[in-house]
Scaffold this active site. Structure first.
Site, PDB file in Angstrom:
ATOM      1  CE  LYS A 168      -4.217  -2.067   1.405  1.00 40.37           C
ATOM      2  NZ  LYS A 168      -3.722  -3.676   1.584  1.00 40.37           N
TER       3      LYS A 168
HETATM    4  C1  LIG Z   1      -4.274  -4.607   1.144  1.00 40.12           C
HETATM    5  C2  LIG Z   1      -3.370  -5.861   0.846  1.00 40.12           C
HETATM    6  C3  LIG Z   1      -3.884  -6.976   0.206  1.00 40.12           C
HETATM    7  C4  LIG Z   1      -4.983  -6.865  -0.999  1.00 40.12           C
HETATM    8  O1  LIG Z   1      -5.058  -5.854  -1.824  1.00 40.12           O
HETATM    9  P1  LIG Z   1      -6.389  -5.294  -2.531  1.00 40.12           P
HETATM   10  O2  LIG Z   1      -6.113  -3.959  -3.225  1.00 40.12           O
HETATM   11  O3  LIG Z   1      -7.252  -4.954  -1.488  1.00 40.12           O
HETATM   12  O4  LIG Z   1      -6.998  -6.445  -3.345  1.00 40.12           O
HETATM   13  C5  LIG Z   1      -3.071  -7.840  -0.129  1.00 40.12           C
HETATM   14  N1  LIG Z   1      -1.751  -7.975   0.626  1.00 40.12           N
HETATM   15  C6  LIG Z   1      -1.668  -7.053   1.623  1.00 40.12           C
HETATM   16  C7  LIG Z   1      -0.432  -7.198   2.270  1.00 40.12           C
HETATM   17  C8  LIG Z   1      -2.184  -6.044   1.689  1.00 40.12           C
HETATM   18  O5  LIG Z   1      -2.014  -5.132   2.633  1.00 40.12           O
END
Ligand SMILES: *Cc1c(COP(=O)(O)O)cnc(C)c1O
Length: 462
Positions: free
Chosen positions: A112
């Site tokens: 993120k």
């Molecule tokens: C947020 C997240 C995901 C999922 O991503 P999306 O965009 O919600 O599909 C997968 N792995 C980690 C470690 C995350 O923080």
């Protein structure tokens, strides 16, 4: 670039407005009116450029008209300068034709950061231009909150308030949030669980007067700028592995469908992609949809890959809009059915021609994949990455096409599950070793402090 709502009843907006608005007023999500196109020779010319340069080039059509090119180039340089690896998103190899895309070299060790580091700068610039301030409010079960705090700390035009459930986030996650002592950062520990935090945030957003007075905004994953920033690493990775002159496949651990939807956007923009695999844990609404054509809500099951524990996927509506040939009326029908009947069906024929395939992975398979990956490739992976690897193995249609699994978090972010799987307790990277020595600060709030009524709510997209 102009942006239109998937429900067709909110005004088209420019990039400034889309970033600062988030959700459309008709309940829909904003998508670009058209997909910018990159020719094979333009994609080929990205080879050898820095991540920040590729980001500026690939994303500029989306921001054009709002930000001058040189200013935007400066932003991508600054955003990706905070990463601990010079390649920003390096790839590593697991076997002849299987790779990991390492998305965890940002300040909070999860993918993120890639989007939020840029979003923080976009806020500063766009708010500064309009002479406005914004108050970001969010609930977190761990990952989003820390990434959002890192992105907003010390920014002039932004105050950020993040609610986390007291005692229910990991110690690494808690420290990543509460050791940030900048004046504009406010951590609130709630005596309750994640759903209680989320309900408080939702209640604030539904209080329009409060929201307008304070200029309250969200950094959740439905913000177009977050999806947009994630498009870049599909391009950089494909180009490193021989694209656009050969197609590449990707397996994406998915929850709210933001990350994998960004891969779809890259494909729409001209990047050859063979397969886009949607990998879910046992919260498998997406996997069931792509295999059966049925989108049905079920309860949320807690798993060892908690960032993918969702009931419905907040970005999915964007893909559905294209699947329905951008018929906003059809989207309104589907969403009404989702609210009233708990789900809707599409004609499976419609899904046949798509590049997507999907599968899900059990808790035991997740642990086994962590163990197996360490034994066969000497690589320690986190539980989310393991879900991607497992489903890549299940759904892969060709062994000659490179398969890239998106590694969405550093194993040290989920040390208990990793240790349980393979007996190794993953260490934080060297530059973060002092996380447990620094002072932290947060305010503690009992659940009854809020003037808002708590209602059980829909997932607002964290
Ligand atoms: C947020 C997240 C995901 C999922 O991503 P999306 O965009 O919600 O599909 C997968 N792995 C980690 C470690 C995350 O923080």
């Amino acid at each position: 670039m102009r942006y239109i709502s998937t429900r067709g009843e909110a005004p088209a907006l420019n990039f400034d407005e889309v970033v600062l608005t988030g959700l459309a007023r008709d309940g829909g999500l904003y998508v670009p009116e058209t997909w910018p196109q990159f020719s094979a020779s333009e994609i080929r010319s990205l080879a050898g450029k820095s991540y920040a340069e590729v980001a500026a080039q690939v994303l500029y059509p989306f921001v054009e008209g709002s930000i001058p090119l040189e200013t935007f180039q400066g932003m991508t340089e600054k955003a990706y300068g905070t990463f601990a690896h010079k390649a920003v998103v390096p790839i590593s190899q697991l076997d002849e034709n299987a790779f990991l895309m390492e998305l965890y070299h940002g300040p909070t060790l999860a993918f993120k950061d890639v989007a939020l580091q840029l979003l923080g700068l976009l806020y500063d610039y766009l708010l500064g231009k309009q002479g406005k301030r914004v108050t970001i409010v969010g609930a977190t079960s761990g990952d989003t909150g820390s990434a959002a705090i890192e992105a907003c700390r010390g920014r002039d035009a932004v105050d950020i308030f993040i609610l986390h459930p007291k005692g229910r986030v990991s110690e690494v996650q808690r420290r990543q949030m509460t050791t940030v002592l900048d004046d504009n950062v406010h951590n609130l520990a709630i005596d309750g669980d994640f759903d209680d935090c989320q309900a408080l945030v939702k209640a604030m957003f539904n209080d329009h007067e409060f929201r307008d007075t304070l200029g309250v905004s969200a950094v959740n994953s439905i913000n177009w700028a977050r999806v947009m920033a994630q498009i870049v690493y599909y391009f950089t990775t494909a180009v490193s592995l021989g694209g656009p002159d050969r197609a590449i496949s990707f397996s994406v651990p998915s929850g709210n469908f933001g990350d994998v939807y960004a891969g779809y956007c890259a494909h729409k923009m001209g990047l050859p992609i063979e397969q886009l695999i949607v990998a879910t844990n046992r919260n498998d609404i997406l996997s069931r949809f792509f295999n059966e054509g049925r989108y049905r809500k079920e309860g949320v099951n807690p798993t060892i890959s908690p960032s993918m524990d969702i009931q419905v996927s907040s970005n999915f509506e964007r893909f559905l809009f294209d699947l329905c040939a951008r018929d906003a009326g059809q989207i309104r029908n589907f969403m009404a059915q989702l609210d009233d009947d708990g789900g809707f069906d599409v004609d499976p024929q419609q899904l046949n021609s798509s590049i997507f395939s999907a599968g899900s992975c059990s808790e035991e398979e997740t642990l086994e994949t962590i163990r197996h990956t360490l034994a066969t490739s000497a690589k320690l992976v986190d539980p989310h990455t393991a879900v991607g690897l497992k489903v890549a193995g299940q759904r892969r249609t060709s062994v000659t096409v490179p398969m890239v699994t998106l590694s969405t978090a550093h194993p040290a972010k989920f040390p208990a599950a990793v240790e349980k799987a393979c007996g190794h307790y993953p260490q934080l990277p060297e530059h973060m070793k002092d996380l447990f020595d620094v002072k932290s600060g947060w305010m503690n709030f009992p659940m009854n402090w809020s003037p808002y009524k708590i209602t059980s709510g829909k997932n607002p997209g964290y």
